[in-house]
Motif scaffolding. Structure first.
Motif, mmCIF file in Angstrom:
data_model
loop_
_atom_site.group_PDB
_atom_site.id
_atom_site.type_symbol
_atom_site.label_atom_id
_atom_site.label_comp_id
_atom_site.label_asym_id
_atom_site.label_seq_id
_atom_site.Cartn_x
_atom_site.Cartn_y
_atom_site.Cartn_z
ATOM 1 N N VAL A 26 -5.786 -6.254 -6.624
ATOM 2 C CA VAL A 26 -5.180 -5.101 -5.988
ATOM 3 C C VAL A 26 -6.161 -3.943 -6.103
ATOM 4 O O VAL A 26 -6.801 -3.760 -7.139
ATOM 5 C CB VAL A 26 -3.800 -4.777 -6.624
ATOM 6 C CG1 VAL A 26 -3.900 -4.443 -8.079
ATOM 7 C CG2 VAL A 26 -3.094 -3.682 -5.883
ATOM 8 N N LEU A 27 -6.332 -3.197 -5.009
ATOM 9 C CA LEU A 27 -7.216 -2.038 -4.995
ATOM 10 C C LEU A 27 -6.354 -0.809 -5.267
ATOM 11 O O LEU A 27 -5.405 -0.537 -4.523
ATOM 12 C CB LEU A 27 -7.931 -1.904 -3.656
ATOM 13 C CG LEU A 27 -8.955 -0.774 -3.556
ATOM 14 C CD1 LEU A 27 -10.137 -1.038 -4.484
ATOM 15 C CD2 LEU A 27 -9.432 -0.609 -2.126
ATOM 16 N N LEU A 28 -6.669 -0.091 -6.342
ATOM 17 C CA LEU A 28 -5.883 1.066 -6.749
ATOM 18 C C LEU A 28 -6.684 2.338 -6.575
ATOM 19 O O LEU A 28 -7.889 2.365 -6.858
ATOM 20 C CB LEU A 28 -5.464 0.941 -8.217
ATOM 21 C CG LEU A 28 -4.617 -0.263 -8.595
ATOM 22 C CD1 LEU A 28 -4.324 -0.252 -10.085
ATOM 23 C CD2 LEU A 28 -3.340 -0.301 -7.795
ATOM 24 N N GLU A 29 -6.019 3.401 -6.134
ATOM 25 C CA GLU A 29 -6.632 4.724 -6.078
ATOM 26 C C GLU A 29 -6.192 5.455 -7.338
ATOM 27 O O GLU A 29 -5.034 5.845 -7.479
ATOM 28 C CB GLU A 29 -6.198 5.492 -4.833
ATOM 29 C CG GLU A 29 -6.896 6.829 -4.705
ATOM 30 C CD GLU A 29 -6.540 7.548 -3.425
ATOM 31 O OE1 GLU A 29 -7.416 8.249 -2.892
ATOM 32 O OE2 GLU A 29 -5.390 7.415 -2.950
ATOM 33 N N PRO A 32 0.831 -1.206 0.000
ATOM 34 C CA PRO A 32 0.000 0.000 0.000
ATOM 35 C C PRO A 32 0.872 1.264 0.000
ATOM 36 O O PRO A 32 1.871 1.347 0.705
ATOM 37 C CB PRO A 32 -0.797 -0.135 1.300
ATOM 38 C CG PRO A 32 -0.877 -1.603 1.522
ATOM 39 C CD PRO A 32 0.444 -2.143 1.055
ATOM 40 N N GLY A 33 0.500 2.198 -0.848
ATOM 41 C CA GLY A 33 1.247 3.445 -0.989
ATOM 42 C C GLY A 33 2.198 3.452 -2.166
ATOM 43 O O GLY A 33 2.754 4.490 -2.518
ATOM 44 N N THR A 34 2.393 2.302 -2.805
ATOM 45 C CA THR A 34 3.292 2.202 -3.938
ATOM 46 C C THR A 34 2.603 2.741 -5.193
ATOM 47 O O THR A 34 1.421 2.492 -5.422
ATOM 48 C CB THR A 34 3.689 0.725 -4.175
ATOM 49 O OG1 THR A 34 4.200 0.189 -2.978
ATOM 50 C CG2 THR A 34 4.707 0.596 -5.281
ATOM 51 N N LEU A 68 6.422 1.351 -9.751
ATOM 52 C CA LEU A 68 7.319 2.479 -9.945
ATOM 53 C C LEU A 68 7.979 2.913 -8.646
ATOM 54 O O LEU A 68 7.385 2.783 -7.564
ATOM 55 C CB LEU A 68 6.538 3.660 -10.531
ATOM 56 C CG LEU A 68 5.758 3.366 -11.815
ATOM 57 C CD1 LEU A 68 4.908 4.555 -12.195
ATOM 58 C CD2 LEU A 68 6.690 2.995 -12.942
ATOM 59 N N ASP A 69 9.180 3.458 -8.757
ATOM 60 C CA ASP A 69 9.837 4.082 -7.602
ATOM 61 C C ASP A 69 9.040 5.323 -7.218
ATOM 62 O O ASP A 69 8.355 5.917 -8.057
ATOM 63 C CB ASP A 69 11.257 4.500 -7.959
ATOM 64 C CG ASP A 69 12.148 3.317 -8.304
ATOM 65 O OD1 ASP A 69 13.091 3.528 -9.089
ATOM 66 O OD2 ASP A 69 11.900 2.218 -7.781
ATOM 67 N N ASP A 70 9.165 5.737 -5.969
ATOM 68 C CA ASP A 70 8.428 6.919 -5.515
ATOM 69 C C ASP A 70 8.818 8.156 -6.311
ATOM 70 O O ASP A 70 7.957 8.954 -6.687
ATOM 71 C CB ASP A 70 8.678 7.163 -4.023
ATOM 72 C CG ASP A 70 8.002 6.115 -3.146
ATOM 73 O OD1 ASP A 70 7.030 5.494 -3.621
ATOM 74 O OD2 ASP A 70 8.448 5.935 -2.001
ATOM 75 N N ASP A 71 10.119 8.315 -6.600
ATOM 76 C CA ASP A 71 10.569 9.491 -7.353
ATOM 77 C C ASP A 71 9.985 9.500 -8.764
ATOM 78 O O ASP A 71 9.510 10.524 -9.250
ATOM 79 C CB ASP A 71 12.100 9.517 -7.436
ATOM 80 C CG ASP A 71 12.745 9.719 -6.080
ATOM 81 O OD1 ASP A 71 12.069 10.262 -5.180
ATOM 82 O OD2 ASP A 71 13.925 9.333 -5.928
ATOM 83 N N GLU A 72 10.015 8.338 -9.422
ATOM 84 C CA GLU A 72 9.492 8.254 -10.789
ATOM 85 C C GLU A 72 7.982 8.495 -10.820
ATOM 86 O O GLU A 72 7.468 9.212 -11.682
ATOM 87 C CB GLU A 72 9.824 6.889 -11.385
ATOM 88 C CG GLU A 72 9.393 6.734 -12.832
ATOM 89 C CD GLU A 72 9.739 5.376 -13.403
ATOM 90 O OE1 GLU A 72 9.545 5.205 -14.614
ATOM 91 O OE2 GLU A 72 10.173 4.479 -12.654
ATOM 92 N N ALA A 122 -1.588 4.869 -10.851
ATOM 93 C CA ALA A 122 -2.429 4.819 -9.653
ATOM 94 C C ALA A 122 -1.565 4.484 -8.444
ATOM 95 O O ALA A 122 -0.400 4.103 -8.572
ATOM 96 C CB ALA A 122 -3.522 3.768 -9.822
ATOM 97 N N THR A 123 -2.173 4.626 -7.284
ATOM 98 C CA THR A 123 -1.512 4.296 -6.027
ATOM 99 C C THR A 123 -2.183 3.063 -5.431
ATOM 100 O O THR A 123 -3.411 2.968 -5.404
ATOM 101 C CB THR A 123 -1.639 5.468 -5.029
ATOM 102 O OG1 THR A 123 -1.133 6.649 -5.635
ATOM 103 C CG2 THR A 123 -0.870 5.190 -3.765
ATOM 104 N N VAL A 124 -1.389 2.121 -4.947
ATOM 105 C CA VAL A 124 -1.908 0.892 -4.359
ATOM 106 C C VAL A 124 -2.491 1.206 -2.991
ATOM 107 O O VAL A 124 -1.860 1.860 -2.164
ATOM 108 C CB VAL A 124 -0.785 -0.166 -4.227
ATOM 109 C CG1 VAL A 124 -1.300 -1.410 -3.527
ATOM 110 C CG2 VAL A 124 -0.220 -0.507 -5.589
ATOM 111 N N LYS A 125 -3.715 0.759 -2.765
ATOM 112 C CA LYS A 125 -4.365 0.930 -1.461
ATOM 113 C C LYS A 125 -4.390 -0.378 -0.688
ATOM 114 O O LYS A 125 -4.133 -0.401 0.505
ATOM 115 C CB LYS A 125 -5.799 1.466 -1.625
ATOM 116 C CG LYS A 125 -5.840 2.910 -2.037
ATOM 117 C CD LYS A 125 -5.197 3.739 -0.955
ATOM 118 C CE LYS A 125 -5.094 5.182 -1.347
ATOM 119 N NZ LYS A 125 -4.391 5.981 -0.372
ATOM 120 N N GLU A 126 -4.757 -1.474 -1.338
ATOM 121 C CA GLU A 126 -4.804 -2.789 -0.696
ATOM 122 C C GLU A 126 -4.314 -3.830 -1.689
ATOM 123 O O GLU A 126 -4.556 -3.709 -2.893
ATOM 124 C CB GLU A 126 -6.237 -3.152 -0.292
ATOM 125 C CG GLU A 126 -6.829 -2.315 0.814
ATOM 126 C CD GLU A 126 -8.261 -2.728 1.135
ATOM 127 O OE1 GLU A 126 -8.694 -3.821 0.725
ATOM 128 O OE2 GLU A 126 -8.944 -1.936 1.799
#
Length: 159
Positions: free
Chosen positions: A61-64, A39-41, A82-86, A51-55
């Protein structure tokens, strides 16, 4: 059979072995990447959506996809983790981007008089160059055919 006769078959089997081995290796790397999601990736789906992974579930996978908008995807639909910076650079525009910052307006308010005159001349040229699609000829032929039918039927009112 001699070795020269068997050589093409040996080369073919070797090439097939190498291709299947590399494909399996890519599949294993993709599975490992998907298993490392937390979560948060930030991720990119195979359709190109960021998108951002939530669960993370077993197969899903639940994506926001936007603030407050969640979508459930199959893990196989994740194309890249992806890396956080990318992720921040792509989605939020953060980081050192080397892009042209020149703004070109969509409206015609920035046109000079010469540009406006050229645009009017181009519009006039397009107006003059209209293509005759032959609709007039088709209508005349239809009228002639109707007159011919009337004459064959013995209608004396046909002109």
């Amino acid at each position: 059979m001699s070795i020269v006769t068997l050589l093409p078959f040996i080369v073919l089997i070797g090439a097939m072995f190498l291709m299947t081995r590399s494909a399996k290796k890519k599949q294993q790397q993709a599975a490992e990447m998907r298993n490392q999601m937390q979560p948060g990736t930030g991720v990119r789906t195979i359709g190109g959506m960021y998108a951002t992974v939530k669960e993370v579930g077993d197969d899903t996978v639940l994506l926001e996809v936007a603030p407050g908008v969640h979508a459930l995807y199959a893990k196989n639909a994740v194309g890249a983790v992806l890396d956080d910076d990318e992720y921040n650079r792509i989605v939020h525009g953060d980081g050192d981007l080397k892009t042209d910052t020149t703004v070109v307006p969509d409206d015609a308010s920035s046109l000079t008089e010469a540009d406006a005159a050229a645009a009017d001349a181009d519009a006039a040229a397009v107006e003059d160059a209209k293509i005759d699609l032959g609709k007039k000829d088709t209508a005349d032929e239809a009228g002639d055919a109707a007159k011919a039918d009337d004459k064959r039927d013995g209608d004396t009112d046909a002109k």
